[in-house]
Design an enzyme around this catalytic site. Structure first.
Site, mmCIF file in Angstrom:
data_model
loop_
_atom_site.group_PDB
_atom_site.id
_atom_site.type_symbol
_atom_site.label_atom_id
_atom_site.label_comp_id
_atom_site.label_asym_id
_atom_site.label_seq_id
_atom_site.Cartn_x
_atom_site.Cartn_y
_atom_site.Cartn_z
ATOM 1 N N HIS A 266 33.306 38.035 34.800
ATOM 2 C CA HIS A 266 34.564 38.810 34.690
ATOM 3 C C HIS A 266 34.182 40.247 34.329
ATOM 4 O O HIS A 266 33.441 40.893 35.060
ATOM 5 C CB HIS A 266 35.437 38.109 33.633
ATOM 6 N N HIS A 307 34.729 38.278 44.842
ATOM 7 C CA HIS A 307 35.915 38.238 43.982
ATOM 8 C C HIS A 307 36.687 36.968 44.278
ATOM 9 O O HIS A 307 36.756 36.552 45.430
ATOM 10 C CB HIS A 307 36.806 39.463 44.236
ATOM 11 N N ASP A 364 33.664 46.522 39.833
ATOM 12 C CA ASP A 364 32.635 46.659 38.800
ATOM 13 C C ASP A 364 31.331 47.226 39.338
ATOM 14 O O ASP A 364 30.537 47.774 38.583
ATOM 15 C CB ASP A 364 32.367 45.302 38.142
HETATM 16 N N1 CMC Z 1 26.088 36.684 45.132
HETATM 17 C C1 CMC Z 1 25.676 35.703 45.949
HETATM 18 N N2 CMC Z 1 26.469 34.692 46.375
HETATM 19 C C2 CMC Z 1 27.729 34.671 45.935
HETATM 20 C C3 CMC Z 1 28.221 35.676 45.063
HETATM 21 C C4 CMC Z 1 27.369 36.710 44.672
HETATM 22 N N3 CMC Z 1 27.794 37.692 43.859
HETATM 23 N N4 CMC Z 1 29.519 35.393 44.784
HETATM 24 C C5 CMC Z 1 29.829 34.279 45.436
HETATM 25 N N5 CMC Z 1 28.740 33.831 46.152
HETATM 26 C C6 CMC Z 1 28.700 32.688 47.060
HETATM 27 C C7 CMC Z 1 28.652 31.348 46.320
HETATM 28 O O1 CMC Z 1 27.322 30.935 46.090
HETATM 29 C C8 CMC Z 1 29.389 30.452 47.257
HETATM 30 O O2 CMC Z 1 28.515 30.137 48.338
HETATM 31 P P1 CMC Z 1 28.629 28.690 49.083
HETATM 32 O O3 CMC Z 1 29.998 28.674 49.698
HETATM 33 O O4 CMC Z 1 27.508 28.687 50.073
HETATM 34 O O5 CMC Z 1 28.451 27.649 48.010
HETATM 35 C C9 CMC Z 1 30.489 31.344 47.854
HETATM 36 O O6 CMC Z 1 29.951 32.684 47.779
HETATM 37 C C10 CMC Z 1 31.813 31.287 47.088
HETATM 38 O O7 CMC Z 1 31.537 31.521 45.708
HETATM 39 P P2 CMC Z 1 32.420 30.964 44.493
HETATM 40 O O8 CMC Z 1 31.581 30.941 43.280
HETATM 41 O O9 CMC Z 1 33.085 29.695 44.920
HETATM 42 O O10 CMC Z 1 33.531 32.080 44.380
HETATM 43 P P3 CMC Z 1 34.510 32.301 43.145
HETATM 44 O O11 CMC Z 1 35.776 32.797 43.721
HETATM 45 O O12 CMC Z 1 34.580 31.082 42.284
HETATM 46 O O13 CMC Z 1 33.760 33.424 42.294
HETATM 47 C C11 CMC Z 1 33.092 35.508 41.390
HETATM 48 C C12 CMC Z 1 34.137 34.754 42.265
HETATM 49 C C13 CMC Z 1 33.581 36.935 41.213
HETATM 50 C C14 CMC Z 1 32.986 34.844 40.034
HETATM 51 C C15 CMC Z 1 31.726 35.483 42.133
HETATM 52 O O14 CMC Z 1 31.833 36.104 43.383
HETATM 53 C C16 CMC Z 1 30.614 36.129 41.304
HETATM 54 O O15 CMC Z 1 29.998 35.455 40.467
HETATM 55 N N6 CMC Z 1 30.350 37.468 41.527
HETATM 56 C C17 CMC Z 1 29.391 38.175 40.731
HETATM 57 C C18 CMC Z 1 30.012 38.593 39.396
HETATM 58 C C19 CMC Z 1 30.997 39.714 39.558
HETATM 59 O O16 CMC Z 1 30.733 40.724 40.176
HETATM 60 N N7 CMC Z 1 32.173 39.564 38.902
HETATM 61 C C20 CMC Z 1 33.189 40.607 38.827
HETATM 62 C C21 CMC Z 1 34.463 40.228 39.503
HETATM 63 S S1 CMC Z 1 35.530 41.662 39.744
HETATM 64 C C22 CMC Z 1 36.011 42.150 38.171
HETATM 65 C C23 CMC Z 1 36.932 41.224 37.491
HETATM 66 O O17 CMC Z 1 38.016 40.940 38.032
HETATM 67 O O18 CMC Z 1 36.612 40.798 36.372
#
Ligand code: CMC
Length: 428
Positions: A266, A307, A364
Site C-alpha cells: 500500500h 494496482h 507511488d
Molecule cells: N511485479 C511483478 N508482478 C506483479 C506485480 C509486480 N509489481 N504486481 C502484480 N504482479 C503479478 C502477480 O504475480 C500476478 O501474476 P499471475 O497472474 O501470473 O499470478 C498478477 O500480476 C496479479 O497480481 P495480484 O497480486 O493478484 O494483484 P493484486 O491486485 O492483488 O495486487 C498490488 C495489487 C498493488 C498489491 C500488486 O500489484 C503489487 O504488489 N504491486 C507492487 C506494490 C505497489 O506498488 N503497491 C502500490 C499500489 S498503488 C498505491 C496505493 O494505492 O497504496
C-alpha cells in the site's frame, strides 16, 4: 428499493433466494447479500475482491478506464486547476468552496497547525532511529489524549473540529518525526506560508534562518498531497471505517489507517520503490530484476507497478509523471537512480508479462522519484502519503458516522480443528 434481483438456488434446490440488485449513480451494480445469512450461508471473499463494503458519495474509480473522480470532479482537472486545501474542502463538504468559503477554510486550517507542546515531549520518548512511520502511528494516536473537548462523535460540530485539527496538525507531526530523526529542533508552523510551503519549511527550515521555500518544490508538494487525498475503499480507508464502526474517536481511527498504510503493498510502496532502485544499483542490472519479478518462484515484485483497481493506467500516475518531469527539469537533477527508474519504466511498459497483466507504473513509482529529487529522505515518503491521505480518511469516517452504520464484523470460513477434548499435559 429495486425491481432487479439475482436469484440464488443452492445446490440445485428448488428454493430460490432473491437478492436485490442495487445501483449507484455510476459504476457497476451490486448484489445486496445482507440478508443471505438467513439461508445459513455467508459469502467468502478474502481480500474483498468482489465486495462493496459500504455506500459512499465521496470518490469514484473506474479502474478499467483509468478514471478517478472526487465528488464527481476528475482528478486531472483538480490537479490542474485546484489545490490541496480546496480539494480537502471538496472531499469533506461535497462541493467546491466559493471565494469566501475557501478563504475561511484556509484560515481555519492555518489557525490549527500548532500541536500541544507536550507532543514534543512525547517525541523525545522515541529512539532517534525510530522509523518516522512508527512515530507517526504513535503521535496521531496520542492526539486523542489532548483534544477531548471535541471527541463526541455524534456531534457534527465536534466532528468538524476534529477534521480541521487533523488536517492542520498532521504536517506539523510529520515534520516533527523527521526533525526528531535527524536531531534538529522542531520548527513551529508559520501562518504566512501556504499548506505545502509550511510543511517544507517545518521539514527543512532551521531556527537559524528565515523561511526560504522554492516555489516549484512547494507546487510539486501540493500536487503530491492532492493526488493522494483520497482513493475510496483502499486498505487504510477501510481500516479507518472498520475502527470507526466501533465508535472509536477520530484520532484513534486515523492512527489505525496510518498503520494499514505503512505496508509495502500500500503506501509503503513509494519507499520500497527507492529501496528497489538502490538494490538494482545500475542500468545494466535491470534485466536481471525484471526476470526476478517475472519468476513465480521468486517473491520479488517490481515496486511501484500494478494496482488492485487500475487495470489500464493510474490517472494519478499520469499527472505525477508530468510533475516529476517538471521538477527534474527545473532542478536540473541528474541522478543515476533516476536513470534506472526511467529505464525500468520503459522496459516494463514494453514487456509482455507486464502488458498482459496490466501492470503499469502507479502513483507511488513517480511520487517516490519526485520526493527523492526534492531531497525528502526515503523513510519519510509514506509519512507524506499519510499526510495527504488524512483528509480522505477523515471524510470517509465522517460520512460513515453521520449516517446509520453497524459495527464491521466479517464472518469466516473456519478450517481449523473440530471439537476435541482437552488433554492433560502429561498425556500429550
Ligand atoms: N511485479 C511483478 N508482478 C506483479 C506485480 C509486480 N509489481 N504486481 C502484480 N504482479 C503479478 C502477480 O504475480 C500476478 O501474476 P499471475 O497472474 O501470473 O499470478 C498478477 O500480476 C496479479 O497480481 P495480484 O497480486 O493478484 O494483484 P493484486 O491486485 O492483488 O495486487 C498490488 C495489487 C498493488 C498489491 C500488486 O500489484 C503489487 O504488489 N504491486 C507492487 C506494490 C505497489 O506498488 N503497491 C502500490 C499500489 S498503488 C498505491 C496505493 O494505492 O497504496
Amino acid at each position: 428499493m429495486t425491481d432487479k434481483f439475482a436469484r440464488l438456488s443452492i445446490d440445485g434446490s428448488d428454493e430460490v433466494t432473491e437478492l436485490p440488485i442495487l445501483s449507484g449513480s455510476i459504476g457497476p451494480d451490486v448484489i445486496d447479500v445482507r440478508n443471505l445469512g438467513s439461508t445459513g450461508y455467508f459469502t467468502f471473499d478474502p481480500g474483498f475482491l468482489s465486495t462493496a463494503s459500504c455506500e459512499s458519495k465521496i470518490t469514484f474509480i473506474d479502474g478499467g478506464k483509468g478514471v478517478l473522480l472526487h465528488r464527481g470532479y476528475p482528478i486531472e482537472q483538480l490537479a490542474e486547476h485546484s489545490d490541496y486545501l480546496e480539494t480537502c474542502y471538496l472531499l469533506l463538504n461535497g462541493e467546491l468552496p466559493n471565494k469566501q468559503q475557501k478563504a475561511a477554510f484556509e484560515d481555519e486550517i492555518t489557525q490549527h497547525t500548532m500541536v500541544n507542546e507536550a507532543m514534543a515531549r512525547l517525541f523525545r520518548g522515541f529512539h532517534h532511529d525510530a522509523h518516522p512511520m512508527a512515530m507517526m502511528c504513535g503521535a496521531v494516536g496520542a492526539m486523542s489524549a489532548f483534544y477531548h473537548d471535541a471527541l463526541d462523535i455524534a456531534n457534527p460540530k465536534h466532528r468538524e473540529i476534529s477534521a480541521l485539527r487533523l488536517i492542520a496538525k498532521i504536517p506539523t507531526l510529520a515534520a516533527m518525526c523527521y526533525k526528531h530523526h535527524i536531531g534538529q529542533p522542531f520548527m513551529y508552523p508559520r501562518n504566512e506560508l501556504s499548506y505545502a510551503e509550511n510543511f517544507l519549511y517545518m521539514m527543512f527550515g532551521t531556527p537559524c534562518e528565515e523561511p526560504n521555500v522554492n516555489p516549484i518544490i512547494a507546487k510539486a508538494m501540493d500536487k503530491i498531497f492532492l493526488l493522494h487525498a483520497d482513493h475510496e475503499q483502499n486498505a487504510s480507508t477501510s481500516t479507518v471505517r472498520l475502527a470507526g464502526s466501533s465508535g472509536a474517536n477520530p484520532f484513534a481511527c486515523i492512527a489505525s489507517g496510518i498503520t494499514a498504510l505503512w505496508g509495502p503493498a500500500h503506501g509503503g510502496a513509494n519507499e520500497a520503490v527507492l529501496k528497489m532502485l538502490d538494490e538494482i544499483g545500475s542500468v545494466d542490472r535491470i534485466d536481471e530484476y525484471v526476470l526476478k519479478a517475472k519468476d513465480k518462484n521468486d517473491p520479488f515484485r517490481l515496486m511501484g507497478f500494478g494496482h488492485r483497481v487500475y487495470k489500464n493506467f493510474d490517472p494519478r500516475a499520469k499527472v505525477m509523471k508530468e510533475t516529476c518531469d517538471e521538477v527534474l527539469k527545473e532542478l536540473g537533477i541528474s541522478d543515476p537512480q533516476l536513470e534506472i527508474a526511467k529505464r525500468l519504466e520503459q522496459i516494463a511498459l514494453e514487456d509482455d508479462y507486464f502488458i498482459q497483466r496490466k501492470l503499469y507504473p502507479n502513483v507511488d513509482f513517480y511520487s517516490g522519484i519526485i520526493m527523492k529529487a526534492i531531497g525528502i529522505p526515503t523513510d519519510m515518503f509514506t509519512v507524506i502519503f499519510a499526510t495527504g491521505r488524512t483528509v480522505g480518511w477523515i471524510a470517509h469516517w465522517a460520512e460513515m458516522v453521520s449516517e446509520s452504520y453497524k459495527i464491521g464484523r466479517p464472518r469466516q470460513l473456519y478450517t481449523g480443528a473440530t471439537t476435541r477434548d482437552y488433554q492433560d499435559i502429561d498425556k500429550r
